[in-house]
Motif scaffolding. Structure first.
Motif: not given
Length: 199
Positions: A118, A122, A132, A135-136
């Motif tokens: 993920t 991202r 990234a 967020s992941a």
């Protein structure tokens, strides 16, 4: 009753070691104890082979040599839980425990794979590396926690050790439960940090 094979052998060895042995004589514990030693050596080799194969498969999948190392960092995190669980319940290291550890090596990397994949997607999608990672980590927190919770709940009846064959099932279940819990909790903290440091 009340002894495992290794514990009984250890006490026998201790008792015989205290005896006087004339020069040129001695003792050797054989039978099931020797077979257990051979089996444990084989299981250690199988564990190392399993770890290597997991790394090789991930390297070919990610087409990258660094990201699999990040994912493999979840294995020592699982061993933290295994050690605590075995110590808490007084379960000795045995062939069954090593089999459970081999199974665990294949299972615990799943959470890290999902997280790293993920992050990669991202990052490639235009986010900064740090954004990234954040967020992941937020996105995958709930799926990873739910997957671990369902697996642990499914293993609880085996860990309770009731019925025939409990002496084999219980150590296996304890290894998987404590390994999964510790690796999940620590993976969500450690893996993003390792990713940020090595990529």
């Amino acid at each position: 009753a009340g002894f495992d094979l290794a514990g009984a052998a250890s006490r026998i060895e201790e008792a015989l070691g205290d005896e006087y042995w004339p020069p040129g004589t001695g003792f050797e514990i054989s039978g099931q104890v020797r077979e257990m030693g051979t089996s444990i050596d084989s299981m250690r080799f199988a564990l190392m082979l399993a770890i290597f194969l997991v790394y090789a498969i991930m390297s070919s999948t990610f087409e990258n040599l660094v990201h699999p190392f990040v994912i493999m960092a979840s294995l020592p995190l699982a061993l933290v839980g295994v050690t605590l669980g075995l110590g808490l319940f007084g379960v000795p290291v045995s062939v069954v425990v090593l089999i459970g550890t081999i199974v665990l090596a294949g299972v615990v990397v799943n959470n890290a794979i999902v997280l790293v994949d993920t992050i990669n997607r991202r990052w490639r999608g235009g986010m900064s590396r740090l954004d990234a990672i954040r967020s992941a980590s937020r996105l995958r927190l709930r799926p990873i926690a739910i997957t671990t919770a369902t697996t642990v709940l499914a293993l609880l009846p085996l860990a309770l050790g009731a019925g025939e064959g409990a002496e084999i099932q219980r150590p296996l279940a304890l290894v998987l439960i404590f390994g999964l819990i510790s690796s999940t909790a620590l993976t969500l903290i450690v893996i993003p940090v390792v990713y940020e440091r090595v990529t």
